[in-house]
Enzyme design. Structure first.
Site, PDB file in Angstrom:
ATOM      1  N   ARG A   1     -44.425 -47.191  22.728  1.00  0.00           N
ATOM      2  CA  ARG A   1     -44.831 -48.370  22.687  1.00  0.00           C
ATOM      3  C   ARG A   1     -44.322 -49.313  22.965  1.00  0.00           C
ATOM      4  O   ARG A   1     -44.825 -51.134  23.500  1.00  0.00           O
ATOM      5  CB  ARG A   1     -42.916 -48.595  20.959  1.00  0.00           C
ATOM      6  CG  ARG A   1     -42.358 -48.302  21.561  1.00  0.00           C
ATOM      7  CD  ARG A   1     -40.817 -48.315  20.699  1.00  0.00           C
ATOM      8  NE  ARG A   1     -41.163 -46.960  19.913  1.00  0.00           N
ATOM      9  CZ  ARG A   1     -40.612 -46.593  19.053  1.00  0.00           C
ATOM     10  NH1 ARG A   1     -40.119 -47.256  18.315  1.00  0.00           N
ATOM     11  NH2 ARG A   1     -40.535 -45.126  17.906  1.00  0.00           N
TER      12      ARG A   1
ATOM     13  N   LYS B   1     -39.085 -32.676  24.637  1.00  0.00           N
ATOM     14  CA  LYS B   1     -39.600 -32.112  23.170  1.00  0.00           C
ATOM     15  C   LYS B   1     -39.245 -30.666  22.819  1.00  0.00           C
ATOM     16  O   LYS B   1     -39.813 -29.939  23.992  1.00  0.00           O
ATOM     17  CB  LYS B   1     -41.285 -32.594  22.450  1.00  0.00           C
ATOM     18  CG  LYS B   1     -41.778 -33.934  22.683  1.00  0.00           C
ATOM     19  CD  LYS B   1     -43.407 -34.152  22.254  1.00  0.00           C
ATOM     20  CE  LYS B   1     -43.698 -35.568  22.073  1.00  0.00           C
ATOM     21  NZ  LYS B   1     -43.012 -36.327  20.821  1.00  0.00           N
TER      22      LYS B   1
HETATM   23  N1  BES Z   1     -46.045 -39.056  20.015  1.00  0.00           N
HETATM   24  C1  BES Z   1     -45.418 -39.053  19.708  1.00  0.00           C
HETATM   25  C2  BES Z   1     -45.023 -39.692  18.303  1.00  0.00           C
HETATM   26  C3  BES Z   1     -46.011 -38.326  16.939  1.00  0.00           C
HETATM   27  C4  BES Z   1     -45.665 -37.360  17.257  1.00  0.00           C
HETATM   28  C5  BES Z   1     -47.247 -38.660  17.028  1.00  0.00           C
HETATM   29  C6  BES Z   1     -46.084 -36.257  16.508  1.00  0.00           C
HETATM   30  C7  BES Z   1     -48.048 -37.106  15.980  1.00  0.00           C
HETATM   31  C8  BES Z   1     -47.793 -36.465  15.687  1.00  0.00           C
HETATM   32  C9  BES Z   1     -44.548 -40.528  19.757  1.00  0.00           C
HETATM   33  O1  BES Z   1     -44.526 -40.516  21.243  1.00  0.00           O
HETATM   34  C10 BES Z   1     -42.539 -40.107  19.882  1.00  0.00           C
HETATM   35  O2  BES Z   1     -42.477 -38.911  20.619  1.00  0.00           O
HETATM   36  N2  BES Z   1     -42.146 -40.757  19.055  1.00  0.00           N
HETATM   37  C11 BES Z   1     -40.375 -40.427  18.593  1.00  0.00           C
HETATM   38  C12 BES Z   1     -40.277 -41.391  18.454  1.00  0.00           C
HETATM   39  C13 BES Z   1     -38.638 -41.121  18.305  1.00  0.00           C
HETATM   40  C14 BES Z   1     -37.861 -41.238  19.310  1.00  0.00           C
HETATM   41  C15 BES Z   1     -38.191 -42.785  18.347  1.00  0.00           C
HETATM   42  C16 BES Z   1     -40.518 -39.430  16.962  1.00  0.00           C
HETATM   43  O3  BES Z   1     -41.514 -40.218  16.502  1.00  0.00           O
HETATM   44  O4  BES Z   1     -40.211 -38.428  17.059  1.00  0.00           O
HETATM   45 MN    MN Z   2     -43.509 -39.504  22.607  1.00  0.00          MN
END
Ligand code: BES
Ligand code: MN
Ligand code: ZN
Length: 461
Positions: free
Chosen positions: A313, A239
């Site tokens: 997921r 990230k």
């Molecule tokens: N934990 C995150 C989602 C998240 C980010 C929740 C910020 C609340 C606030 C999750 O694991 C994630 O990184 N999801 C990605 C999925 C994508 C790579 C398909 C997202 O939402 O960007």
């Molecule tokens: Mn994530």
């Protein structure tokens, strides 16, 4: 904190509710000196303002609180609760009709919550006489559960890893005579949880599946599942700094499930409760899982990895497959699953997904009642093909940028087929700004709602 809600007090100071519409009539009933004091203070029932009024000897005689007018476009049921933590030490009682007395009593306890692990904070000392008709024990039970889980969300990952999540659940179990089993590290491979292992294996703190059971075996089976990612770096799909900053809260789903479990057990609902938390840290190391990897899963489906940052997921899928195996009456999962859910509905309104229309109607009816708002989004069947993979049973993400929260929910649904009813909550678990009853920082979403729903379906005898 919960000692701030008392059942009675001989010395309670009245808190008069008013608004800009009825201020004149409220004012007319005040002694002359206080009318003058309110006027000199520029108070006229404005929403959000309060005024502490002295008697002749300088003690507090009464408090005025401006609230939303009855025709306001939005009334926050927690609103009057913002006085706790603001008023000086003393006992207080609301006078006049509260729109939602139970919500105000709860907000009184939740408003002054602070995370005090690393720094002392002044203790709130204003106590509220529990409004008539409000179940004191029930409010305290909910506030305790929410505060304990807010602490979990607020605790940074250096002090709360997968091991810390396990410790919290073991402590909860000890409080309620529940049973806990943990599948740890490489045992995840031999016992059939390959995706929990793959996501968590790069951390020095071993991944695990925590499995709590409580209640009579012949009661209806209710299973709560929570995403327990102690920290989400994104993995090899790392990230950017701003997105990683808050990722200690990526176990907010586990915290919500824990809070719901605490309420269910505290109220002794006649259910056979199971709490499943896959607890991992999505870390970066030479043995991390990679984009393009194909993982086996508990369900038997092969899963192609499109992005290691969609880790939640994966761990949920293995936990949900296990949950599904004993055909429970009800499965609810809670997860900080997608940024897309925030884009769609913002931080305060988590979407939920279910094929069960009766459950959806119950949740929509109960959410405003318990002031735990959620909004149904569709498990839109035609988007299912966005999860197609060239080489595996399915991909875990869509290659496109659209409907990210929906495709995540569709992915999870592939792993549940036998439970009578299943709902997924895509929560944020965080208050970016403080509101009454909701101080900024870690938040518990959808847990009181699920508790209310279970209580309605399975009332304590
Ligand atoms: N934990 C995150 C989602 C998240 C980010 C929740 C910020 C609340 C606030 C999750 O694991 C994630 O990184 N999801 C990605 C999925 C994508 C790579 C398909 C997202 O939402 O960007
Ligand atoms: Mn994530
Ligand atoms: Zn995550």
């Amino acid at each position: 904190m919960t000692d701030l809600l008392i059942t009675s007090s001989p010395t309670a100071i009245p808190v008069h509710l008013c608004n800009t519409g009825d201020w004149d009539s409220v004012k007319a009933r005040l002694p002359r000196a206080l009318q003058a004091f309110a006027e000199a203070s520029g108070f006229s029932g404005q929403n959000g303002r309060h005024l502490v009024m002295p008697d002749r000897s300088g003690n507090i005689a009464a408090v005025l609180l401006g609230v939303e007018a009855s025709d306001a476009r939005h009334r926050d049921p927690f609103g009057p609760g913002r006085l706790s933590g603001v008023l000086p030490a003393g006992d207080y009682a609301f006078k006049g009709k509260l729109a939602d007395p139970a919500a105000v009593a709860l907000a009184w306890l939740l408003n002054p919550y602070r995370f005090t692990r690393y720094r002392e904070q002044p203790l709130p000392k204003a106590r509220l006489v529990c409004p008539r008709g409000v179940d004191h024990a029930e409010v305290v039970r909910m506030a305790d559960a929410v505060a304990a889980s807010r602490d979990l969300v607020n605790t940074p990952a250096n002090d709360l890893g997968p091991d810390g999540i396990e410790a919290a659940i073991r402590a909860l179990a000890a409080d309620h005579g529940a049973h806990v089993e943990v599948t740890l590290g490489d045992d995840l491979l031999t016992r059939g949880f390959p995706m929990i292992h793959a996501v968590g294996r790069a951390s020095v703190r071993a991944p695990r599946l925590i499995d709590l059971t409580w209640g009579k075996p012949d009661h209806p089976r209710v299973t709560l599942v929570g995403k327990g990612v102690a920290f989400d770096t994104g993995g090899l799909n790392i990230k950017p700094d701003s997105a990683m900053l808050l990722m200690k809260k990526d176990m907010g789903g586990a915290a919500a499930a824990i809070a719901a479990a605490r309420m269910v057990m505290g109220a002794k609902l006649p259910v056979r409760l199971r709490l499943l938390v896959p607890a991992v840290e999505n870390a970066i190391a030479g043995n991390a899982f990679r984009p393009g990897d194909v993982l086996a899963s508990r369900k038997g489906l092969s899963v192609e990895i499109g992005n290691t940052d969609a880790e939640g997921r994966l761990i949920l899928a293995d936990a949900l497959a296990l949950a599904d195996e004993d055909e429970p009456a009800f499965i609810a999962d809670f997860a900080t699953l997608t940024g897309a859910a925030r884009v769609a509905l913002g931080p305060d309104l988590p979407p939920f997904y279910t094929h069960d229309d009766r459950l959806a109607a119950d949740l929509a009816r109960l959410a405003p009642k318990v002031n735990d708002p959620v909004w149904r989004l569709p498990l839109w069947g035609p988007y299912d093909n966005l999860l197609e993979s060239r080489i595996a049973s399915l991909n875990h993400i869509s290659s496109g940028a659209f409907a990210g929260s929906i495709t995540a929910a569709l992915f999870l649904n592939r792993f549940v087929s036998r439970a009578a009813s299943y709902v997924h909550f895509d929560i944020f678990a965080w208050n970016p700004t403080a509101k009454p009853g909701r101080p900024d920082g870690g938040e518990v979403q959808a847990a009181r709602l699920i508790y209310a729903c279970l209580k309605e379906r399975y009332p304590a005898p």
